[in-house]
Design an enzyme around this catalytic site. Structure first.
Site, PDB file in Angstrom:
ATOM      1  N   THR A  10       0.811  -1.217   0.000  1.00 27.67           N
ATOM      2  CA  THR A  10       0.000   0.000   0.000  1.00 27.67           C
ATOM      3  C   THR A  10       0.847   1.270   0.000  1.00 27.67           C
ATOM      4  O   THR A  10       0.322   2.370  -0.126  1.00 27.67           O
ATOM      5  CB  THR A  10      -0.942   0.034   1.218  1.00 27.67           C
ATOM      6  OG1 THR A  10      -0.159  -0.024   2.413  1.00 27.67           O
ATOM      7  CG2 THR A  10      -1.917  -1.126   1.188  1.00 27.67           C
ATOM      8  N   GLY A  11       2.171   1.138   0.155  1.00 28.36           N
ATOM      9  CA  GLY A  11       3.043   2.306   0.176  1.00 28.36           C
ATOM     10  C   GLY A  11       3.421   2.791  -1.205  1.00 28.36           C
ATOM     11  O   GLY A  11       3.009   2.232  -2.228  1.00 28.36           O
ATOM     12  N   ASP A  58       0.996  -9.767   9.285  1.00 33.15           N
ATOM     13  CA  ASP A  58       1.666  -9.030  10.359  1.00 33.15           C
ATOM     14  C   ASP A  58       3.139  -9.411  10.335  1.00 33.15           C
ATOM     15  O   ASP A  58       3.500 -10.563  10.589  1.00 33.15           O
ATOM     16  CB  ASP A  58       1.030  -9.394  11.704  1.00 33.15           C
ATOM     17  CG  ASP A  58       1.625  -8.621  12.870  1.00 33.15           C
ATOM     18  OD1 ASP A  58       2.637  -7.910  12.667  1.00 33.15           O
ATOM     19  OD2 ASP A  58       1.080  -8.731  13.981  1.00 33.15           O
ATOM     20  N   THR A 125      18.596   1.106   2.550  1.00 36.88           N
ATOM     21  CA  THR A 125      18.466   2.563   2.517  1.00 36.88           C
ATOM     22  C   THR A 125      19.815   3.263   2.584  1.00 36.88           C
ATOM     23  O   THR A 125      20.770   2.752   3.186  1.00 36.88           O
ATOM     24  CB  THR A 125      17.610   3.042   3.706  1.00 36.88           C
ATOM     25  OG1 THR A 125      17.645   4.476   3.796  1.00 36.88           O
ATOM     26  CG2 THR A 125      18.129   2.481   5.022  1.00 36.88           C
ATOM     27  N   GLU A 127      20.356   5.690   4.385  1.00 37.68           N
ATOM     28  CA  GLU A 127      20.561   6.101   5.775  1.00 37.68           C
ATOM     29  C   GLU A 127      21.613   5.243   6.470  1.00 37.68           C
ATOM     30  O   GLU A 127      22.137   5.619   7.532  1.00 37.68           O
ATOM     31  CB  GLU A 127      19.246   6.042   6.543  1.00 37.68           C
ATOM     32  CG  GLU A 127      18.229   7.100   6.139  1.00 37.68           C
ATOM     33  CD  GLU A 127      18.605   8.503   6.603  1.00 37.68           C
ATOM     34  OE1 GLU A 127      19.265   8.624   7.655  1.00 37.68           O
ATOM     35  OE2 GLU A 127      18.241   9.471   5.919  1.00 37.68           O
ATOM     36  N   TYR A 149      16.253   4.052  13.187  1.00 37.49           N
ATOM     37  CA  TYR A 149      15.807   3.501  11.905  1.00 37.49           C
ATOM     38  C   TYR A 149      16.987   2.963  11.108  1.00 37.49           C
ATOM     39  O   TYR A 149      16.970   1.839  10.588  1.00 37.49           O
ATOM     40  CB  TYR A 149      15.088   4.589  11.104  1.00 37.49           C
ATOM     41  CG  TYR A 149      14.873   4.247   9.650  1.00 37.49           C
ATOM     42  CD1 TYR A 149      13.866   3.357   9.270  1.00 37.49           C
ATOM     43  CD2 TYR A 149      15.655   4.820   8.647  1.00 37.49           C
ATOM     44  CE1 TYR A 149      13.657   3.038   7.930  1.00 37.49           C
ATOM     45  CE2 TYR A 149      15.458   4.503   7.315  1.00 37.49           C
ATOM     46  CZ  TYR A 149      14.462   3.614   6.963  1.00 37.49           C
ATOM     47  OH  TYR A 149      14.266   3.302   5.642  1.00 37.49           O
ATOM     48  N   LYS A 153      17.842  -0.871   9.961  1.00 35.88           N
ATOM     49  CA  LYS A 153      18.054  -1.216   8.558  1.00 35.88           C
ATOM     50  C   LYS A 153      19.430  -1.843   8.331  1.00 35.88           C
ATOM     51  O   LYS A 153      19.602  -2.689   7.445  1.00 35.88           O
ATOM     52  CB  LYS A 153      17.894   0.030   7.681  1.00 35.88           C
ATOM     53  CG  LYS A 153      16.453   0.410   7.374  1.00 35.88           C
ATOM     54  CD  LYS A 153      15.794  -0.601   6.444  1.00 35.88           C
ATOM     55  CE  LYS A 153      14.449  -0.140   5.928  1.00 35.88           C
ATOM     56  NZ  LYS A 153      13.815  -1.127   5.038  1.00 35.88           N
ATOM     57  N   ARG A 184       4.194   9.770  -2.718  1.00 40.83           N
ATOM     58  CA  ARG A 184       4.950   9.817  -1.471  1.00 40.83           C
ATOM     59  C   ARG A 184       4.035  10.224  -0.324  1.00 40.83           C
ATOM     60  O   ARG A 184       3.155  11.080  -0.479  1.00 40.83           O
ATOM     61  CB  ARG A 184       6.085  10.834  -1.612  1.00 40.83           C
ATOM     62  CG  ARG A 184       7.098  10.823  -0.458  1.00 40.83           C
ATOM     63  CD  ARG A 184       7.742   9.487  -0.320  1.00 40.83           C
ATOM     64  NE  ARG A 184       9.185   9.566  -0.077  1.00 40.83           N
ATOM     65  CZ  ARG A 184       9.877   8.631   0.535  1.00 40.83           C
ATOM     66  NH1 ARG A 184       9.267   7.553   1.010  1.00 40.83           N
ATOM     67  NH2 ARG A 184      11.175   8.735   0.684  1.00 40.83           N
TER      68      ARG A 184
END
Length: 341
Positions: A10-11, A58, A125, A127, A149, A153, A184
């Site tokens: 759904t993103g 989940d 990512t 990051e 985060y 990751k 986004r």
């Protein structure tokens, strides 16, 4: 017919990837987190909601993951679901560690147990790099995570490599630098800017509250980046790849382009709010995707200015609908707690 399971369908990335795989003739299964309010607007707006097979799953529950894999019997698994907000990870470090880090281990272990021949993609990512010394980051650059985060990751990155090298899974990490689009989420800084600029243009909003305007990022277009995910899982051998444009622009640059496109002087409307500064800031992230270009044949197609224009044009339509009183599915976040980049 090849089958793919996408977590986080759904993103932004999940919706583009579903659209891309359907166009290639895949049977697409989408795992989503059940919420009290359904969040299928991206899939519905694309006209693919009825074409994907949705599975409530989940990522913190191993049995739920195994059930989804048994139901979908995938040839390819794209693990995109996570707690993906850098700012929120400082408020919820334990939940982030579970949903972003340990959940990847659950996914990999479930694949090993019941779908060991499936190719596995882990959404990594930029990051990971934090403020490491070298300017252009590639697959050999040092990692220096600067947020809960990023740490979660980094765990997910290494556990994916362990399952590839230790268990023989076809498992890849896509180290994607910032990639934006009209889809986004509005708590991400790029979309926050374009939504605010268009609402200000139509008199629906007075100001845009921001934090560090000097942070520089390598911004690409999400539609280009999901193609790279597919290329990784269809390469002869599994590996890890940086996906980036190689160009950097500051948050200030993004604001200037978005407001300038609407003939607005951004300095009249943008205010600095200390709440938007991260506890540990990452100043610069720029990626070297030469390995992906060489081995996968991947190239970014949409440049920075075109990306900003696409987003502003889209959000201008939403702002006009809002001004006319239309019932739209988006809520402007002029002063949301976090503006993630």
């Amino acid at each position: 017919m090849r089958r793919a399971l996408i977590t986080g369908i759904t993103g932004q990335d999940g919706s583009y990837l579903a659209e891309f795989l359907l166009a290639k003739g895949y049977e697409v299964y989408g795992a989503f987190r059940r919420l009290s309010t359904p969040n299928f607007w991206r899939l519905q707006s694309l006209g693919v909601y009825e074409k994907v097979k949705l599975i409530s799953m989940d990522i913190t529950d191993m049995s739920s993951i195994i059930e989804a894999l048994n139901y979908s019997q995938p040839h390819e698994v794209y693990h995109l679901a996570a707690q993906s907000f850098v700012g929120a990870s400082f408020e919820q470090p334990l939940a982030t560690a579970d949903m972003t880090g340990l959940a990847t281990t659950r996914m990999l272990e479930a694949v090993r147990l019941v779908a060991k021949d499936a190719a596995f993609y882990q959404a990594s990512t930029s990051e990971l790099y934090g403020n490491s010394s070298n300017t252009m980051k590639n697959e050999e650059s040092a990692f220096e995570p600067r947020s809960p985060y990023a740490v979660a990751k980094l765990y997910a990155y290494w556990i994916t490599r362990v399952y590839r090298e230790g268990y023989g899974l076809f498992a890849c990490n896509g180290i994607l630098f910032n990639h934006e689009s009209e889809r986004r989420g509005e708590t991400f800084v790029s979309r926050k800017i374009t939504r605010a600029a268009t609402r200000i243009k139509l008199g629906l909003q007075e100001n845009l509250y921001m934090g560090n305007l000097e942070a520089r990022r390598d911004w690409g277009y999400a539609r280009d980046y999901v193609e790279a995910m597919w290329m990784m899982l269809n390469a002869p051998e599994p590996d890890d790849y940086v996906i980036a444009t190689g160009e950097t622009h500051s948050v200030r640059d993004f604001i200037e382009r978005a407001f300038g496109y609407l003939d607005l002087d951004w300095q009249r409307y943008v205010e600095i709010d200390p709440h938007y500064f991260r506890p540990a800031e990452v100043d610069l992230l720029s990626g070297d995707a030469s390995k992906a270009r060489r081995e996968l044949g991947w190239e970014p197609k949409v440049a920075f200015d075109q990306l900003v224009k696409l987003m502003v044009d889209h959000d201008l339509v939403l702002a006009r609908e809002e001004a006319e009183g239309a019932d739209i599915n988006h809520v402007a976040t002029a002063k949301a707690r976090w503006g993630s980049i």
